[in-house]
Design a protein around this motif. Structure first.
Motif, mmCIF file in Angstrom:
data_model
loop_
_atom_site.group_PDB
_atom_site.id
_atom_site.type_symbol
_atom_site.label_atom_id
_atom_site.label_comp_id
_atom_site.label_asym_id
_atom_site.label_seq_id
_atom_site.Cartn_x
_atom_site.Cartn_y
_atom_site.Cartn_z
ATOM 1 N N LEU A 314 0.826 -1.208 0.000
ATOM 2 C CA LEU A 314 0.000 0.000 0.000
ATOM 3 C C LEU A 314 0.863 1.262 0.000
ATOM 4 C CD1 LEU A 314 -2.824 -1.025 2.507
ATOM 5 C CD2 LEU A 314 -3.115 -0.508 0.074
ATOM 6 N N PHE A 315 1.960 1.227 0.741
ATOM 7 C CA PHE A 315 2.870 2.377 0.760
ATOM 8 C C PHE A 315 3.431 2.631 -0.638
ATOM 9 C CE2 PHE A 315 7.158 4.155 1.115
ATOM 10 C CZ PHE A 315 6.880 5.332 1.814
ATOM 11 N N ILE A 316 3.785 1.560 -1.342
ATOM 12 C CA ILE A 316 4.317 1.709 -2.703
ATOM 13 C C ILE A 316 3.239 2.243 -3.641
ATOM 14 C CG2 ILE A 316 5.366 0.493 -4.664
ATOM 15 C CD1 ILE A 316 6.618 -1.445 -2.658
ATOM 16 N N TRP A 317 1.980 1.816 -3.444
ATOM 17 C CA TRP A 317 0.883 2.350 -4.253
ATOM 18 C C TRP A 317 0.728 3.855 -4.025
ATOM 19 C CZ3 TRP A 317 -1.802 0.515 -8.249
ATOM 20 C CH2 TRP A 317 -1.812 -0.864 -8.470
ATOM 21 N N MET A 318 0.940 4.317 -2.796
ATOM 22 C CA MET A 318 0.891 5.761 -2.522
ATOM 23 C C MET A 318 1.970 6.488 -3.324
ATOM 24 S SD MET A 318 0.474 5.736 1.625
ATOM 25 C CE MET A 318 -0.365 4.350 2.413
ATOM 26 N N VAL A 319 3.153 5.887 -3.389
ATOM 27 C CA VAL A 319 4.255 6.467 -4.165
ATOM 28 C C VAL A 319 3.875 6.547 -5.642
ATOM 29 C CG1 VAL A 319 6.641 6.124 -4.925
ATOM 30 C CG2 VAL A 319 6.019 5.694 -2.532
ATOM 31 N N VAL A 320 3.212 5.517 -6.145
ATOM 32 C CA VAL A 320 2.760 5.503 -7.546
ATOM 33 C C VAL A 320 1.816 6.677 -7.816
ATOM 34 C CG1 VAL A 320 1.368 4.253 -9.252
ATOM 35 C CG2 VAL A 320 3.092 3.032 -7.912
ATOM 36 N N CYS A 321 0.865 6.897 -6.908
ATOM 37 C CA CYS A 321 -0.090 8.002 -7.068
ATOM 38 C C CYS A 321 0.625 9.354 -7.080
ATOM 39 C CB CYS A 321 -1.123 7.982 -5.936
ATOM 40 S SG CYS A 321 -2.244 6.576 -5.981
ATOM 41 N N PHE A 322 1.573 9.524 -6.167
ATOM 42 C CA PHE A 322 2.316 10.789 -6.106
ATOM 43 C C PHE A 322 3.167 10.955 -7.358
ATOM 44 C CE2 PHE A 322 5.977 13.407 -4.797
ATOM 45 C CZ PHE A 322 5.299 14.543 -4.357
ATOM 46 N N LEU A 341 7.504 4.337 -13.857
ATOM 47 C CA LEU A 341 6.372 4.279 -12.927
ATOM 48 C C LEU A 341 5.567 3.010 -13.156
ATOM 49 C CD1 LEU A 341 5.080 6.040 -10.703
ATOM 50 C CD2 LEU A 341 3.536 6.955 -12.451
ATOM 51 N N GLY A 342 5.465 2.591 -14.423
ATOM 52 C CA GLY A 342 4.786 1.336 -14.743
ATOM 53 C C GLY A 342 5.493 0.148 -14.128
ATOM 54 N N GLY A 343 6.831 0.198 -14.105
ATOM 55 C CA GLY A 343 7.590 -0.877 -13.475
ATOM 56 C C GLY A 343 7.324 -0.966 -11.982
ATOM 57 N N VAL A 344 7.266 0.191 -11.318
ATOM 58 C CA VAL A 344 6.957 0.215 -9.881
ATOM 59 C C VAL A 344 5.544 -0.302 -9.633
ATOM 60 C CG1 VAL A 344 6.709 1.692 -7.846
ATOM 61 C CG2 VAL A 344 8.544 2.138 -9.475
ATOM 62 N N SER A 405 -6.782 13.734 -10.044
ATOM 63 C CA SER A 405 -7.540 12.484 -9.884
ATOM 64 C C SER A 405 -6.622 11.369 -9.409
ATOM 65 C CB SER A 405 -8.184 12.086 -11.216
ATOM 66 O OG SER A 405 -9.087 13.066 -11.663
ATOM 67 N N ALA A 406 -5.426 11.281 -10.012
ATOM 68 C CA ALA A 406 -4.463 10.256 -9.622
ATOM 69 C C ALA A 406 -4.016 10.445 -8.178
ATOM 70 C CB ALA A 406 -3.265 10.290 -10.572
ATOM 71 N N LEU A 407 -3.747 11.707 -7.802
ATOM 72 C CA LEU A 407 -3.301 11.980 -6.431
ATOM 73 C C LEU A 407 -4.387 11.639 -5.413
ATOM 74 C CD1 LEU A 407 -1.002 13.100 -4.682
ATOM 75 C CD2 LEU A 407 -2.065 15.365 -4.887
ATOM 76 N N SER A 408 -5.657 11.890 -5.776
ATOM 77 C CA SER A 408 -6.755 11.637 -4.844
ATOM 78 C C SER A 408 -6.863 10.160 -4.461
ATOM 79 C CB SER A 408 -8.083 12.105 -5.450
ATOM 80 O OG SER A 408 -8.476 11.257 -6.525
ATOM 81 N N LEU A 409 -6.431 9.286 -5.359
ATOM 82 C CA LEU A 409 -6.514 7.850 -5.071
ATOM 83 C C LEU A 409 -5.595 7.445 -3.932
ATOM 84 C CD1 LEU A 409 -6.674 6.431 -8.713
ATOM 85 C CD2 LEU A 409 -8.565 6.794 -7.126
#
Length: 430
Positions: A314-322, A341-344, A405-409
């Motif tokens: 979940l922490f890594i998903w937060m990084v993806v959004c940012f 970013l796709g690789g992450v 929108s991406a950041l809100s996720l």
């Protein structure tokens, strides 16, 4: 009949991921959306007595409708399947509906046949997601609790490998043509290949999966008895606070995960201006990295526990959004950053889906109603998809940018992290 834990049974179960994942990659993510956009090409189309000036919106509504249908029917059908012990038949029926519908997309040629594309997109989606409910519910019946993280990951790894192989084959066929009209025709042939692959390889699963494991002997009036089974399971869920809390966390993380999966290619094309080749490269990168990610996080869950492994993802998903928020089309080498970013994202895509499935399975009480319990898991995900895509579209329309929108996720990933932090461990889940 093969016993629980048997390698042949586990491989047969996991192989359904190999069979059906070609739908989610080739149809949902890669080729069909590109084909649909090429055929409609911003034209006003006529469907159900209405002129649609934005064809992409019609396609989005069609998918949302399919998710709502599955969310409505799966608990009832799952309860009937549990009551009758006929879960395998339901899996086969939805597989047949999905594969035949995908093959029928071949007849979607132009604006005059737009109804073919919409109708069979809906039916294919219902077939895919409907079969997933019954497929997932077999996990407690093919693997012991201590093996379910590994077995769940194995299924996703098979799925990623199979779907990448067929996607590459389809791309070779499409790119072998120089004329756009011929490329579109090859895309239609790829839909047929997906359907054949799906129904063909599924036979290996159907041959070895057991039916009526608990030797149910149903009376008549199975619909009413199945409905009573559903009500009983709904009451039981309330008595398991960790299970109920995990469903809340799963809803929150699914809002983020599923919305990103569905909107990533649109974000890349419309927000960043990437071409279709770049987007397909990104999709392939995500799939290949996801193979290693599913295996890595399966090992992490074994060492540190399911909840901790999920919180890391979940922490890594937060990084993806940012990271997505920081990208814009004027950024130098934005395509390289998008691939990275796709690789992450790929690292945690298979991980969070695989761990969510196995964690939920290990939280279930001693029960014979696996399909009914997993229908709640499925409904939670479908409602999250509808909710997430609405929020993404609403913020995009209000702000004029998909970056916000991406950041809100990220908010939903944070909320899921918090919920997981307060859940108590059980015998098999820590």
């Amino acid at each position: 009949m093969l016993k629980i834990g048997d390698k042949k049974l586990i491989n047969a179960w996991a192989f359904y991921d190999w069979a059906n994942s070609v739908y989610s990659l080739v149809i949902s993510t890669a080729i069909f959306p590109l084909f649909y956009s090429a055929v409609t090409d911003g034209e006003t189309i006529y469907f159900l007595g209405t002129d649609w000036q934005h064809p992409d919106a019609l396609y989005s509504y069609a998918l949302s409708f399919s998710f709502l249908v599955v969310a409505f029917i799966s608990p009832i059908l799952s309860a009937i399947a549990d009551y009758t012990g006929n879960k395998k038949r339901f899996l086969q029926v939805f597989c047949l509906i999905g594969s035949l519908s995908v093959m029928s997309l071949y007849f979607f040629k132009d604006l005059d046949t737009i109804w073919v594309g919409i109708v069979f997109s809906i039916l294919a989606s219902i077939g895919f997601w409907g079969s997933i409910v019954f497929y997932n519910s077999y996990l407690p019946e093919v693997a012991h609790p201590e093996d379910q993280d590994r077995v769940s990951a194995k299924g996703f790894i098979y799925g990623y490998l199979g779907s990448v192989i067929l996607l590459i084959l389809c791309l070779v066929l499409i790119l072998s043509q120089e004329v756009d009209a011929d490329k579109l025709k090859m895309m239609r042939y790829s839909f047929v290949l997906v359907g054949i692959w799906w129904i063909g390889f599924a036979q290996f699963t159907f041959k070895r999966l057991p039916n009526n494991v608990f030797n149910k002997k149903p009376d008549r009036d199975i619909f009413w008895k199945g409905f009573k089974e559903l009500r009983m399971v709904m009451k039981e869920v309330k008595n398991y606070p960790t299970l109920k809390g995990f469903l809340v966390a799963f809803f929150l993380l699914s809002v983020g995960v599923q919305t990103i999966i569905l909107m990533a290619s649109i974000f890349g094309s419309q927000e960043l201006g990437l071409d279709s080749t770049g987007l397909i490269i990104t999709i392939l990168v995500i799939q290949l990295v996801a193979i290693g990610g599913a295996s890595l996080f399966s090992n992490l869950s074994k060492k540190y526990g399911n909840f901790k492994a999920l919180k890391i993802s979940l922490f890594i998903w937060m990084v993806v959004c940012f990271g997505a928020f920081m990208l814009h089309k004027d950024l130098p080498n934005v395509d390289i950053y998008f691939y990275a970013l796709g690789g992450v994202l790929g690292l945690v895509l298979g991980a969070i889906q695989s761990l969510s499935r196995s964690t939920y399975s290990k939280l279930l009480p001693e029960t014979e109603d696996h399909a009914t319990y997993f229908s709640f898991f499925d409904v939670t995900e479908k409602i999250a998809i509808v909710f997430g895509t609405f929020i993404f579209g609403f913020l995009s329309a209000k702000t004029g940018s998909m970056q916000w929108s991406a950041l809100s996720l990220a908010i939903f990933f944070v909320a899921a992290f918090v919920v997981l932090s307060f859940l108590k461990g059980t015998k098999y889940v820590k």
